[in-house]
Design an enzyme around this catalytic site. Sequence first.
Site, PDB file in Angstrom:
ATOM      1  N   GLU A  87       0.819  -1.225   0.000  1.00  0.00           N
ATOM      2  CA  GLU A  87       0.000   0.000   0.000  1.00  0.00           C
ATOM      3  C   GLU A  87       0.847   1.268   0.000  1.00  0.00           C
ATOM      4  O   GLU A  87       0.848   2.014   0.968  1.00  0.00           O
ATOM      5  CB  GLU A  87      -0.883   0.008   1.252  1.00  0.00           C
ATOM      6  CG  GLU A  87      -1.911  -1.085   1.261  1.00  0.00           C
ATOM      7  CD  GLU A  87      -2.633  -1.198   2.587  1.00  0.00           C
ATOM      8  OE1 GLU A  87      -3.709  -1.795   2.607  1.00  0.00           O
ATOM      9  OE2 GLU A  87      -2.122  -0.693   3.611  1.00  0.00           O
ATOM     10  N   PRO A  88       1.568   1.507  -1.063  1.00  0.00           N
ATOM     11  CA  PRO A  88       2.399   2.708  -1.099  1.00  0.00           C
ATOM     12  C   PRO A  88       1.569   3.977  -1.240  1.00  0.00           C
ATOM     13  O   PRO A  88       0.620   4.020  -2.025  1.00  0.00           O
ATOM     14  CB  PRO A  88       3.255   2.494  -2.351  1.00  0.00           C
ATOM     15  CG  PRO A  88       2.409   1.637  -3.238  1.00  0.00           C
ATOM     16  CD  PRO A  88       1.649   0.721  -2.312  1.00  0.00           C
ATOM     17  N   ARG A 116       3.187   7.608  -0.023  1.00  0.00           N
ATOM     18  CA  ARG A 116       4.242   8.605  -0.215  1.00  0.00           C
ATOM     19  C   ARG A 116       5.090   8.328  -1.462  1.00  0.00           C
ATOM     20  O   ARG A 116       5.376   9.230  -2.244  1.00  0.00           O
ATOM     21  CB  ARG A 116       5.146   8.581   1.024  1.00  0.00           C
ATOM     22  CG  ARG A 116       6.187   9.677   1.065  1.00  0.00           C
ATOM     23  CD  ARG A 116       7.202   9.400   2.180  1.00  0.00           C
ATOM     24  NE  ARG A 116       6.587   9.074   3.441  1.00  0.00           N
ATOM     25  CZ  ARG A 116       6.187   9.960   4.351  1.00  0.00           C
ATOM     26  NH1 ARG A 116       6.354  11.243   4.123  1.00  0.00           N
ATOM     27  NH2 ARG A 116       5.638   9.571   5.478  1.00  0.00           N
ATOM     28  N   CYS A 124      -0.675  33.110  11.661  1.00  0.00           N
ATOM     29  CA  CYS A 124      -0.374  33.825  12.896  1.00  0.00           C
ATOM     30  C   CYS A 124       0.132  32.851  13.945  1.00  0.00           C
ATOM     31  O   CYS A 124      -0.604  32.501  14.877  1.00  0.00           O
ATOM     32  CB  CYS A 124      -1.611  34.543  13.392  1.00  0.00           C
ATOM     33  SG  CYS A 124      -1.831  36.057  12.497  1.00  0.00           S
ATOM     34  N   GLU A 125       1.339  32.400  13.762  1.00  0.00           N
ATOM     35  CA  GLU A 125       1.899  31.411  14.664  1.00  0.00           C
ATOM     36  C   GLU A 125       3.394  31.319  14.395  1.00  0.00           C
ATOM     37  O   GLU A 125       3.798  31.115  13.252  1.00  0.00           O
ATOM     38  CB  GLU A 125       1.200  30.068  14.369  1.00  0.00           C
ATOM     39  CG  GLU A 125       1.602  29.002  15.290  1.00  0.00           C
ATOM     40  CD  GLU A 125       0.444  28.038  15.598  1.00  0.00           C
ATOM     41  OE1 GLU A 125      -0.740  28.434  15.537  1.00  0.00           O
ATOM     42  OE2 GLU A 125       0.764  26.892  15.905  1.00  0.00           O
ATOM     43  N   TYR A 160       1.068  14.018   1.580  1.00  0.00           N
ATOM     44  CA  TYR A 160       0.717  14.509   2.913  1.00  0.00           C
ATOM     45  C   TYR A 160       0.861  16.031   3.041  1.00  0.00           C
ATOM     46  O   TYR A 160       1.186  16.536   4.099  1.00  0.00           O
ATOM     47  CB  TYR A 160       1.548  13.779   3.984  1.00  0.00           C
ATOM     48  CG  TYR A 160       1.357  12.281   3.957  1.00  0.00           C
ATOM     49  CD1 TYR A 160       0.134  11.710   4.288  1.00  0.00           C
ATOM     50  CD2 TYR A 160       2.389  11.421   3.563  1.00  0.00           C
ATOM     51  CE1 TYR A 160      -0.047  10.325   4.236  1.00  0.00           C
ATOM     52  CE2 TYR A 160       2.207  10.041   3.512  1.00  0.00           C
ATOM     53  CZ  TYR A 160       0.985   9.511   3.847  1.00  0.00           C
ATOM     54  OH  TYR A 160       0.809   8.155   3.796  1.00  0.00           O
TER      55      TYR A 160
HETATM   56  N1  LLP Z   1      -1.328   1.688   4.611  1.00  0.00           N
HETATM   57  C1  LLP Z   1      -1.680   2.049   5.864  1.00  0.00           C
HETATM   58  C2  LLP Z   1      -2.566   1.173   6.629  1.00  0.00           C
HETATM   59  C3  LLP Z   1      -1.220   3.253   6.401  1.00  0.00           C
HETATM   60  O1  LLP Z   1      -1.571   3.588   7.644  1.00  0.00           O
HETATM   61  C4  LLP Z   1      -0.388   4.098   5.626  1.00  0.00           C
HETATM   62  C5  LLP Z   1       0.086   5.382   6.151  1.00  0.00           C
HETATM   63  C6  LLP Z   1      -0.043   3.693   4.323  1.00  0.00           C
HETATM   64  C7  LLP Z   1      -0.527   2.477   3.854  1.00  0.00           C
HETATM   65  C8  LLP Z   1       0.814   4.521   3.415  1.00  0.00           C
HETATM   66  O2  LLP Z   1       2.101   4.699   3.904  1.00  0.00           O
HETATM   67  P1  LLP Z   1       3.220   5.460   3.032  1.00  0.00           P
HETATM   68  O3  LLP Z   1       3.584   4.547   1.864  1.00  0.00           O
HETATM   69  O4  LLP Z   1       2.657   6.733   2.566  1.00  0.00           O
HETATM   70  O5  LLP Z   1       4.345   5.642   3.988  1.00  0.00           O
HETATM   71  N2  LLP Z   1       1.213  12.075   7.755  1.00  0.00           N
HETATM   72  C9  LLP Z   1       2.507  11.385   7.832  1.00  0.00           C
HETATM   73  C10 LLP Z   1       2.423   9.995   7.250  1.00  0.00           C
HETATM   74  C11 LLP Z   1       1.353   9.150   7.930  1.00  0.00           C
HETATM   75  C12 LLP Z   1       1.227   7.788   7.316  1.00  0.00           C
HETATM   76  C13 LLP Z   1       0.027   7.088   7.864  1.00  0.00           C
HETATM   77  N3  LLP Z   1      -0.238   5.815   7.288  1.00  0.00           N
HETATM   78  C14 LLP Z   1       3.544  12.213   7.101  1.00  0.00           C
HETATM   79  O6  LLP Z   1       3.209  13.300   6.624  1.00  0.00           O
HETATM   80  O7  LLP Z   1       4.714  11.823   7.027  1.00  0.00           O
END
Ligand code: LLP
Length: 439
Positions: free
Chosen positions: A293-294, A296, A364-365, A393
């Site tokens: 599940e990519p 990012r 404003c922070e 994100y």
């Molecule tokens: N699958 C599940 C169940 C997840 O919880 C996540 C991310 C992903 C897949 C995707 O993960 P990725 O490939 O994007 O790393 N807001 C944070 C990242 C939170 C990720 C939460 N879950 C940031 O800005 O770094």
Amino acid sequence: MSAFVLDDLAVNERGNLSIGGCDAADLAREFGTPLYVLDEGTIRKNCRRYVDSIRTHYAGRGLALYASKALCTTALLKVAASEGMGVDVVSGGELFTAIRAGVDPKTVFFHGNNKTPEELEAALAAGVRRIVADNALEVERLSALAAARGKVADISLRIKPGIEAHTHDFVKTGQIDSKFGVAIETGEALALAAKAAALPGVRLVGIHCHIGSQIFDVDPFLEAARVMLDFAAQVRGRTGIVLEELNLGGGFGIRYIEEHDPVDFGAYIEAIAGAVRAKCAEHGLPEPFLCLEPGRSIVASAGVTLYTVGPVKTIPEIRTYVAVDGGMYENPRYALYGSPYDAVLAERPLAPRTAPVTIAGKCCESGDLIQENLMMPEVRTGDLLAVLATGAYNYSMAGNYNRNPRPAMVLCRDGKARLVVRRETFEDLVRCDVVPDDL
Ligand code: LLP
């Protein structure tokens, strides 16, 4: 120059930053700033890397799901689906967007640690391929809802494998302290599997885990695969169910700054496939359908945010603040996590970097910063600043703090920029406001 950050970052004949063949200065003029800019070619290439790797290294017996939380817009989900990816959603809103985008529900997985009864209903009604149940309450609710509809929902269980991955290493901990899923070591996970096996309306087909995000090593993923398959063997022993699906979540890291060094992508999938095969052989389990599940790693490097520079304040002996017309409301990641970003001047991307600056937003922070201590060329009022690798994100975590309207987003390909999210207006900001009659 920071061309390493974005695969497709290029400088055109005018000496300007170019994204998907579009001149950044032209984009700013046409669409205004701040502006999220996405390179469609990079997104498609990233999707294909996953789809092709599963084909090459696991005989195609798997599905790469785009984790839409990273960046969820109708156009983007269309792009991901058109490249053969499924979609991971975690809310009614993401599910709605996927359906609106025409994504085949048979490729949609529904996650989340507290899906509301309404969301469970919506997932059943849409006929999503998988609901990843987080806990006993959810399995019971699903069982009741599906049975009442005369349906059987195929579910998998969110498992805590006891692996905590950081960017550069991982630890095997209890990791019981997480709001997501059920732990193996406490027996909770096996008990939930037994419950699911016994209830009507649900069919247990798989297990899922997600060990973290922005991970640079392969080892934690391999360990997760092994732990999960050991658990699958336990499930077979206890319930007789041979699980068909293993979902190892997302988390593959990307290069935001030069020091970041993610592992080679092909090697990562190949190693995961190898670990899965070895464990299945050890337990005499059939090789499961493999899901990843990519989020990012599909969109981050494809994105640039363009800003117009306002005041530049140098505080002698302390620092230089470069204020931009966006901020934490549209990119909260530095304020939240201290996340590193690189930036260039869109019209002088190759200029030597001479002094450190702090890029500040307009909220404003005091903590409203996009980056601190970033070496930049001299930045002047009116310059166009491009913050790199903002595709993941940023928009998805944006808000309206200080009633700032969220920026527009354009998708660029072959020199053509198409609007995929229009800029919010002040009218949008008051759209949901209600003024009671008696005021
Ligand atoms: N699958 C599940 C169940 C997840 O919880 C996540 C991310 C992903 C897949 C995707 O993960 P990725 O490939 O994007 O790393 N807001 C944070 C990242 C939170 C990720 C939460 N879950 C940031 O800005 O770094």
